[in-house]
Design an enzyme around this catalytic site. Structure first.
Site: not given
Ligand code: MRU
Length: 351
Positions: A44-45, A87, A238, A249
């Site tokens: 994730r991320g 996603r 994202d 997030k």
């Molecule tokens: O749902 P996730 O854990 O994939 O969400 C991740 C985030 O919101 C991060 O802040 C974002 O992807 C930046 S990662 C460098």
């Protein structure tokens, strides 16, 4: 910390759902396993999702028996659109897949065989991973120029090394501050409900690196700001729309409002690949809605009455008017005099 490793014939993913208690690696050999890992958030991320999908696309077509390059290209597009649907919010996923599609198209146009297109796809995936390390470092350097030793800085979710190939995006200044010997920086880490990426992942990786952190619950941010403990907020993203609205997030928008109220700068750290010029404003960014089970259960234990109604948007959109600056690998972008952003000029970077 390496969350994604190419092992010659398969991908190794650090299962982020099991951290911090267990360090378990998943062996990924096809696109279906990768799709599943993205959906379950084992990887994730935004940048990590994109990078792993690039390898996933190679895995999907590496054993294809198609010999005609044009038909092979169609297969690439088909597998790419399957992976892109894992996603919806992180645009880095679509960006990375597009890099591979474009590379394949170029190779085919120059008369390459299917075999050499396959190896070009792998090279491109490895390149994306390699470039991400440099990108994170540059973001870290620009980010650090905004901070001073002794400041308290609040971050949310995990924009860290686990979410990238390098130092992370919003966490990169913290790693560089440590390298430069800063002693008094305090990083406040939001736990980040519902899936606790802040406490499980950010607190874990920063503590492991010897960075001074203080973990707080999400609903403590206002108090911590009012007490003067925080001088800046920095988050990842994202997807950033062309007008500077930022999807990140869930809970990020709350922080931006609190930061403005307390007169604290609110920074967004992002690789250029997180900027989506085809999305004009934040309201057009697709926001993933996840299962209510993520709210009603914690570590498998029921924490709400059964059958209770839930609403679980995984991301929110922070209006650009609350964003003090966007920190990229190419520099710091500030709003125009009227307080708005226009990121369209970044098209020059091939966005
Ligand atoms: O749902 P996730 O854990 O994939 O969400 C991740 C985030 O919101 C991060 O802040 C974002 O992807 C930046 S990662 C460098």
């Amino acid at each position: 910390m390496k969350s994604i490793e190419w092992k010659g014939d398969h991908l190794l993913l650090l299962d982020q759902t099991r951290l911090p208690s267990n360090t378990i690696y998943l062996k990924i050999t096809d696109e279906f396993a990768l799709y599943d890992a993205i959906q379950k958030m084992q990887v994730r991320g935004a940048p990590a999702i994109g990078m792993s999908a690039a390898f996933g696309l190679y895995l999907a077509v590496r054993s294809s028996e198609i010999q005609d390059p044009m038909k092979f290209y169609e297969e690439i597009l088909d597998r790419s659109s399957y992976l892109a649907s894992a996603r919806p919010t992180a645009v880095n996923l679509m960006w990375a897949l597009r890099q591979l599609e474009t590379r394949a198209k170029k190779e085919i146009a120059s008369g390459a065989s299917v075999k050499s297109v396959k190896s070009a796809l792998l090279k491109e995936a490895l390149n994306i991973q390699k470039r991400d390390i440099e990108t994170c470092r540059k973001i870290g350097e620009y980010g650090l120029s905004l901070f001073k030793d002794g400041m308290g800085i609040l971050t949310h979710c995990n924009p860290g090394s686990l979410a990238t190939a390098g130092y992370g995006t919003a966490t990169a200044p913290f790693y560089l501050a440590k390298e430069k010997g800063w002693k008094k920086l305090m990083v406040y880490v939001d736990e980040t409900r519902p899936l606790l990426q802040g406490s499980r992942l950010t607190a874990y990786e920063l503590q492991k690196a010897g960075i001074d952190i203080t973990l707080i619950c999400d609903n403590m941010a206002a108090t911590v700001m009012a007490q003067g403990k925080v001088q800046a907020v920095i988050v990842g993203t994202d997807r950033i729309a062309a007008n500077g609205d930022v999807a990140n997030k869930i809970g990020t928008y709350n922080l931006a409002i609190l930061a403005q109220y307390h007169n604290i700068p609110f920074y967004v750290a992002a690789p250029l690949s997180s900027i989506d010029l085809t999305t004009h404003r934040g309201s057009q960014i697709p926001i993933e809605e996840r299962s209510g089970v993520e709210i009603t259960r914690l570590g498998g234990r029921l924490i709400a009455p059964i059958r209770v109604k839930t609403y679980n948007p995984a991301f929110d959109v922070t209006p650009s008017s609350l964003v003090s600056a966007i920190i990229t690998e190419e520099g710091i972008i500030r709003p125009k005099e009227d307080g708005t952003y226009n990121l369209r000029g970044l098209a020059a970077f091939g966005l």
